[in-house]
Write a protein that holds these residues in place. Structure first.
Motif, PDB file in Angstrom:
ATOM      1  N   GLY A  96       0.773  -1.231   0.000  1.00  0.00           N
ATOM      2  CA  GLY A  96       0.000   0.000   0.000  1.00  0.00           C
ATOM      3  C   GLY A  96       0.806   1.284   0.000  1.00  0.00           C
ATOM      4  O   GLY A  96       0.236   2.368   0.037  1.00  0.00           O
ATOM      5  N   ARG A  97       2.141   1.174  -0.029  1.00  0.00           N
ATOM      6  CA  ARG A  97       2.950   2.384  -0.046  1.00  0.00           C
ATOM      7  C   ARG A  97       3.911   2.356  -1.213  1.00  0.00           C
ATOM      8  O   ARG A  97       4.348   1.290  -1.632  1.00  0.00           O
ATOM      9  CB  ARG A  97       3.778   2.503   1.244  1.00  0.00           C
ATOM     10  CG  ARG A  97       2.944   2.815   2.431  1.00  0.00           C
ATOM     11  CD  ARG A  97       3.772   2.829   3.694  1.00  0.00           C
ATOM     12  NE  ARG A  97       2.904   3.155   4.813  1.00  0.00           N
ATOM     13  CZ  ARG A  97       2.543   4.403   5.117  1.00  0.00           C
ATOM     14  NH1 ARG A  97       3.006   5.416   4.417  1.00  0.00           N
ATOM     15  NH2 ARG A  97       1.726   4.625   6.132  1.00  0.00           N
ATOM     16  N   VAL A  98       4.250   3.552  -1.689  1.00  0.00           N
ATOM     17  CA  VAL A  98       5.283   3.622  -2.713  1.00  0.00           C
ATOM     18  C   VAL A  98       6.629   3.524  -2.005  1.00  0.00           C
ATOM     19  O   VAL A  98       6.965   4.361  -1.186  1.00  0.00           O
ATOM     20  CB  VAL A  98       5.193   4.940  -3.502  1.00  0.00           C
ATOM     21  CG1 VAL A  98       6.329   5.031  -4.505  1.00  0.00           C
ATOM     22  CG2 VAL A  98       3.856   5.026  -4.214  1.00  0.00           C
ATOM     23  N   THR A  99       7.385   2.456  -2.302  1.00  0.00           N
ATOM     24  CA  THR A  99       8.638   2.255  -1.583  1.00  0.00           C
ATOM     25  C   THR A  99       9.848   2.697  -2.395  1.00  0.00           C
ATOM     26  O   THR A  99      10.936   2.806  -1.851  1.00  0.00           O
ATOM     27  CB  THR A  99       8.825   0.776  -1.195  1.00  0.00           C
ATOM     28  OG1 THR A  99       8.571  -0.024  -2.346  1.00  0.00           O
ATOM     29  CG2 THR A  99       7.859   0.383  -0.096  1.00  0.00           C
ATOM     30  N   ALA A 100       9.669   2.932  -3.684  1.00  0.00           N
ATOM     31  CA  ALA A 100      10.804   3.397  -4.471  1.00  0.00           C
ATOM     32  C   ALA A 100      10.307   4.062  -5.734  1.00  0.00           C
ATOM     33  O   ALA A 100       9.271   3.699  -6.286  1.00  0.00           O
ATOM     34  CB  ALA A 100      11.719   2.225  -4.833  1.00  0.00           C
ATOM     35  N   GLU A 101      11.030   5.074  -6.178  1.00  0.00           N
ATOM     36  CA  GLU A 101      10.789   5.664  -7.480  1.00  0.00           C
ATOM     37  C   GLU A 101      12.098   5.577  -8.241  1.00  0.00           C
ATOM     38  O   GLU A 101      13.108   6.149  -7.836  1.00  0.00           O
ATOM     39  CB  GLU A 101      10.329   7.117  -7.349  1.00  0.00           C
ATOM     40  CG  GLU A 101      10.127   7.749  -8.708  1.00  0.00           C
ATOM     41  CD  GLU A 101       9.337   9.048  -8.659  1.00  0.00           C
ATOM     42  OE1 GLU A 101       8.860   9.419  -7.579  1.00  0.00           O
ATOM     43  OE2 GLU A 101       9.211   9.670  -9.720  1.00  0.00           O
ATOM     44  N   LEU A 102      12.098   4.810  -9.326  1.00  0.00           N
ATOM     45  CA  LEU A 102      13.346   4.519 -10.020  1.00  0.00           C
ATOM     46  C   LEU A 102      13.294   5.062 -11.442  1.00  0.00           C
ATOM     47  O   LEU A 102      12.308   4.854 -12.151  1.00  0.00           O
ATOM     48  CB  LEU A 102      13.569   2.999 -10.071  1.00  0.00           C
ATOM     49  CG  LEU A 102      13.521   2.275  -8.721  1.00  0.00           C
ATOM     50  CD1 LEU A 102      13.344   0.787  -8.927  1.00  0.00           C
ATOM     51  CD2 LEU A 102      14.784   2.553  -7.933  1.00  0.00           C
ATOM     52  N   GLY A 103      14.332   5.761 -11.822  1.00  0.00           N
ATOM     53  CA  GLY A 103      14.443   6.212 -13.204  1.00  0.00           C
ATOM     54  C   GLY A 103      14.781   5.039 -14.097  1.00  0.00           C
ATOM     55  O   GLY A 103      15.111   3.943 -13.615  1.00  0.00           O
ATOM     56  N   ARG A 104      14.697   5.258 -15.410  1.00  0.00           N
ATOM     57  CA  ARG A 104      14.961   4.172 -16.351  1.00  0.00           C
ATOM     58  C   ARG A 104      16.333   3.540 -16.116  1.00  0.00           C
ATOM     59  O   ARG A 104      16.493   2.322 -16.196  1.00  0.00           O
ATOM     60  CB  ARG A 104      14.875   4.727 -17.771  1.00  0.00           C
ATOM     61  CG  ARG A 104      14.706   3.676 -18.815  1.00  0.00           C
ATOM     62  CD  ARG A 104      14.589   4.318 -20.196  1.00  0.00           C
ATOM     63  NE  ARG A 104      14.454   3.276 -21.200  1.00  0.00           N
ATOM     64  CZ  ARG A 104      13.329   2.640 -21.452  1.00  0.00           C
ATOM     65  NH1 ARG A 104      12.243   2.926 -20.787  1.00  0.00           N
ATOM     66  NH2 ARG A 104      13.282   1.690 -22.371  1.00  0.00           N
ATOM     67  N   ALA A 105      17.310   4.391 -15.797  1.00  0.00           N
ATOM     68  CA  ALA A 105      18.679   3.896 -15.633  1.00  0.00           C
ATOM     69  C   ALA A 105      18.848   3.057 -14.365  1.00  0.00           C
ATOM     70  O   ALA A 105      19.577   2.066 -14.358  1.00  0.00           O
ATOM     71  CB  ALA A 105      19.650   5.070 -15.622  1.00  0.00           C
ATOM     72  N   GLU A 106      18.116   3.454 -13.298  1.00  0.00           N
ATOM     73  CA  GLU A 106      18.311   2.727 -12.033  1.00  0.00           C
ATOM     74  C   GLU A 106      17.476   1.466 -11.965  1.00  0.00           C
ATOM     75  O   GLU A 106      17.743   0.587 -11.158  1.00  0.00           O
ATOM     76  CB  GLU A 106      17.893   3.597 -10.843  1.00  0.00           C
ATOM     77  CG  GLU A 106      18.401   5.011 -10.838  1.00  0.00           C
ATOM     78  CD  GLU A 106      17.497   5.884  -9.985  1.00  0.00           C
ATOM     79  OE1 GLU A 106      17.681   5.875  -8.765  1.00  0.00           O
ATOM     80  OE2 GLU A 106      16.582   6.531 -10.553  1.00  0.00           O
ATOM     81  N   ALA A 107      16.409   1.419 -12.760  1.00  0.00           N
ATOM     82  CA  ALA A 107      15.475   0.309 -12.624  1.00  0.00           C
ATOM     83  C   ALA A 107      16.061  -0.948 -13.257  1.00  0.00           C
ATOM     84  O   ALA A 107      16.398  -0.959 -14.438  1.00  0.00           O
ATOM     85  CB  ALA A 107      14.138   0.660 -13.281  1.00  0.00           C
ATOM     86  N   ASN A 108      16.207  -1.962 -12.470  1.00  0.00           N
ATOM     87  CA  ASN A 108      16.525  -3.270 -13.019  1.00  0.00           C
ATOM     88  C   ASN A 108      15.808  -4.308 -12.169  1.00  0.00           C
ATOM     89  O   ASN A 108      15.132  -3.964 -11.200  1.00  0.00           O
ATOM     90  CB  ASN A 108      18.033  -3.495 -13.086  1.00  0.00           C
ATOM     91  CG  ASN A 108      18.655  -3.418 -11.712  1.00  0.00           C
ATOM     92  OD1 ASN A 108      18.148  -3.976 -10.750  1.00  0.00           O
ATOM     93  ND2 ASN A 108      19.767  -2.681 -11.616  1.00  0.00           N
TER      94      ASN A 108
END
Lengths: 504, 348
Positions: free
Chosen positions: A476-488
């Motif tokens: 129920g919570r947003v735990t991370a916001e990842l840009g295209r580069a950081e997201a894997n």
């Protein structure tokens, strides 16, 4: 490892199960030993539930066998599974709310006395004995209504004990439990193991898996990946095994310079479902909401669109505050939602393709308040052609189309409203690979034309391939916001399982 | 799970050539329930005209039509309500209560023009009560309107007791049964026709009407498409009440008598006619034309049997049997169709 020579209590050997052309489980083998808790982990859609359903006798394996004490079992129905000594504890048990706890435990097998009348005293005494063995205190006479989910699970476990179940399958039992309740459940599970039973434990929570289980089996895309003693594994290794796969096969999103903010979501809260969800989406951007099933992603987008009510928070479209709780207002402001459940929410299956395709903009198609069949037909034909829907007659019921074509009709009916923000919830669930690629290409194109896209997806490759930004939700919570580069795979999976500390 | 190959059609959408369209149209026409209702109606009318004495006479035609006007009126909003998957069983009691109130207001000395307006408004309010219970509290309309069926009928006896108010002015009561020119068609039929056209337009040619079919099939999907399901249902119950009020006015004048038990049991005939007209009791399917044919069929059949001296109790048996038939037959046909489809799939 010495135990491996012994005949396992329950063995799954090379089982395969397909639904249509999709193999949900493909050649999976693992073994459960008496006195041991065994974890089964994997991403959403890895095939865990299908394994559970085969053990429960709901699905039959297409090939392979399930053995108990070395003898193959024929599990044709839930009754067969029960007779074989396999009990399933689901996340949310389904008890008869108006019957007593004892009556629930002995449903269908009530002890009878003279004249085949149910002997309530014996039933109560038996129930008390079961709870004693489990080391918990529940009143057998109280009605099941009002029991906490944890207590309901205990009733189910007592039921399993009453039929001398030797294999206890727990399918995400802790998802709705508090910390204390989890501890009590684990204590019960350990008691059962100490009496020689085998426990199969399915969970997304690694701390629970590591504290309860002696062995961990990892599945991915319907296949078996590994089975190892917990002592030989780390959380890192397990996560990597869960996600490690080829992402390059997917259609990548084309690069777009994002424009101004279109959708602005601030502090969205619905008690017990999600809280303080804040994010914004720009023109030309695809933002993915990732996370495990039950993390509250669908609930968030439904609330944004006005289907579900909100307890707090606001939604702005182009800087104008949206009237909450009204899908009509959301549509007028330029929002479109392609819902998660195509058959229940996306389409009216009994109605024709034409009626479904035009349902979202009847007002716009009407002249002086009246609809001419011709105008609707033209609109429906135009949009089904744009999306290359394959159909016979527009008058055919939409339910006669394939899953992929049905999804295209849903997309058609929403794209026809020419939305500024397109929200898609599991856009490619249950559709074939070819259509999947088409849907991906379409979404990329739309973003290229300046549409803001919000995508809820449980498929990591889809998230990583399509999204400019990834918002990861956990409970129920947003735990991370990842840009295209950081997201894997790893950063997303860590945030999705609430392991933020280790991800950094 | 279905696959592209299961649906054996060419790559591009077929251009729907003329020949195919004509064939499909013919097929669509004769697989439609309403077509058969019209055919059976024609058979009944012709058969009864030939074999039952007095059936075809102008006087009987006039009475037959006057008898079914009230049913036809109430059946109009009922059609829309049943298409959304709900039902309104309180209509006959609403008619009765409106009739009783009309009598009391007349006794109290109000002008009849005002009374007519007030009584129709009363009907709307009574329908509103149903609508509120169904949409605000989420109760099943079957339960709610069975409750108000009893309550409204009870209230009408509270209002008027077992007396009758019968001293309405002659010009009004005559108007209720006067005919158009020299024809046997009563003026009241014109009111029903005008309303029927209005309801047919709303149901079949407006966005609102389209949304009723959607919510009757799948309320959740309709909600996701931006349809205000509860608002639509609420106003349909209001309309149903108002039309029942109008039918109450008509009934009172036609029989020149305001009574608390006016229209007792009429809901059975209305629901039977609606279902006989091809509206699915499960919602989502039906046409207004079919319902009108259903009303005429039921009315003609009852009238012909009455003329043939069949006792009234037997008539109710016929109505009930028709109601059940119209629910059962589509199911049986549907099962047969899906069985055939499955067999085709297995072979192909």
């Amino acid at each position: 490892m010495a135990r491996d020579d012994a005949v396992p209590l329950l063995a799954v050997r090379d089982v395969t199960k397909s639904f249509g052309a999709v193999a949900a489980v493909d050649g999976v083998s693992f073994a459960l030993h008496g006195g041991e808790a065994h974890a089964l982990v994997g991403e959403n859609g890895a095939g865990k539930s299908t394994i559970v359903k085969m053990l429960a006798g709901v699905h039959r394996p297409d090939s392979g066998v399930i053995e108990m004490d070395g003898t193959p079992l024929a599990l044709g129905s839930p009754a067969d599974a029960r007779a074989a000594g396999i009990a399933i504890i689901y996340q949310e048990p389904t008890l008869f709310p108006d019957l007593s706890v004892a009556e629930n435990i002995f449903m269908g097998r009530q002890p009878v006395g003279r004249l085949r009348r149910i002997d309530k005293a014996v039933m109560k005494a038996e129930a008390e004995k079961l709870f004693d063995r489990l080391g918990v205190h529940l009143d057998p006479d109280r009605p099941a209504r009002g029991l906490s989910i944890a207590d309901q699970q205990l009733v189910e476990i007592a039921k399993a004990l009453s039929v001398d179940a030797r294999v206890l399958v727990m399918d995400e039992p802790t998802a709705a439990l508090s910390g204390v309740e989890v501890e009590r459940l684990f204590a019960v599970a350990r008691t059962l193991c100490a009496h020689g039973a085998a426990v199969l434990f399915i969970s997304h929570r690694f701390n629970e898996v590591f504290s309860l289980c002696e062995r961990i089996t990892v599945m991915r895309d319907g296949r078996w990946v590994s089975t190892d003693p917990t002592a030989d594994l780390t959380v890192d290794q397990v996560v990597r095994r869960m996600v490690g796969r080829d992402v390059s096969a997917l259609f990548p999103k084309e690069e777009v310079e994002p424009g101004e903010v279109v959708l602005d979501v601030r502090g969205l809260t619905r008690h017990g479902v999600f809280s303080d969800v804040t994010f914004s989406v720009r023109r030309g951007e695809i933002v993915a909401l990732a996370g495990l099933v039950g993390a509250g992603r669908s609930e968030v987008v439904r609330a944004v669109f006005g289907i579900d009510r909100l307890d707090a928070g606001e939604v702005y479209v182009d800087g104008v505050r949206l009237h909450a709780g009204s899908p009509a207002a959301a549509m007028a402001a330029g929002l479109a939602l392609v819902p998660e459940d195509r058959r229940q929410q996306g389409l009216v299956m009994e109605l024709s393709i034409e009626r479904n395709a035009t349902l979202t903009r009847l007002g716009a198609l009407a002249r002086a308040g009246l609809l001419s069949g011709r105008g609707e037909r033209r609109a429906a034909r135009e949009w089904t052609r744009k999306l290359q829907v394959k159909y016979g007659l527009l008058a055919d019921a939409v339910g006669t189309l394939s899953g992929g074509n049905q999804q295209k009709v849903v997309l058609a009916k929403w794209l026809a409203t020419e939305p500024k923000v397109l929200i898609v919830d599991e856009p490619t669930r249950g559709i074939d690979v070819g259509t999947k690629a088409e849907v991906h290409r379409l979404m990329s194109q739309l973003a290229g034309q300046g549409m803001a896209v919000v995508m809820v997806s449980s498929e990591l490759p889809e998230v990583l391939g399509m999204a400019d930004r990834v918002l990861v939700m956990h409970e129920g919570r947003v735990t991370a916001e990842l840009g295209r580069a950081e997201a894997n795979e790893e950063t997303v999976m860590f945030a999705a399982t609430g392991q933020n500390g280790t991800a950094a | 799970m279905a696959h592209d190959t299961l649906y054996a059609h060419p790559e591009a959408p077929a251009p729907e050539p003329g020949a195919r369209r004509a064939g499909a149209l013919g097929r669509a026409l004769f697989t439609r329930w309403d077509t058969w209702v019209v055919i059976v109606l024609a058979l009944v009318v012709v058969g009864a005209g030939a074999s039952v004495d007095g059936f075809a006479g102008p006087r009987n035609t006039q009475f037959l039509l006057m008898d079914i006007v009230a049913i036809a009126l109430i059946a109009l909003p009922m059609t829309l309500i049943v298409i959304t998957g709900e039902i309104d069983l309180s209509v006959a009691s609403t008619l009765g209560l409106c009739s009783a109130v009309m009598g009391q207001l007349w006794v109290a000395g109000l002008p009849l023009e005002l009374i007519v307006v007030l009584v129709i408004l009363l009907g709307a309010v009574l329908g509103m009560v149903n609508g509120l219970f169904v949409t605000k509290f989420g109760l099943p309309s079957l339960a709610v309107t069975i409750g108000t069926l009893a309550a409204y009928r009870g209230l009408s006896f509270v209002v008027l007791g077992d007396q009758a108010v019968a001293d309405f002015p002659r010009q009004w009561t005559d108007a209720a049964s006067s005919t158009i020119g020299g024809s046997p068609v009563p003026w009241s039929v014109l009111i029903a026709v005008v309303l029927a056209v209005a309801f047919a337009v709303v149901l079949h040619w407006t966005p609102f009407g389209r949304s009723l079919f959607a919510m009757g099939n799948n309320a959740e999907a309709a909600t996701f498409a931006g349809v205000s399901v509860n608002r639509a249902k609420f106003w349909l119950f209001v309309a149903s009440g108002a039309v029942a009020g109008l039918a109450g006015v008509y009934w009172t004048l036609r029989y020149a008598s305001a009574r608390a038990d006016n229209g007792s049991g009429l809901e059975l005939a209305v629901v039977a006619a609606v279902l006989l007209g091809g509206v699915s009791i499960f919602g989502g399917r039906g046409t207004l034309l079919g319902v009108l044919a259903g009303v005429l069929l039921l009315g003609s059949l009852r009238n012909a049997l009455q003329l043939a001296d069949v006792p009234a109790d037997t008539l109710n048996v016929v109505t009930g049997a028709l109601l059940i038939t119209s629910v059962v037959v589509p199911n049986v046909v549907g099962m047969a169709r899906s069985w055939l489809r499955q067999r085709r799939h297995q072979r192909g």
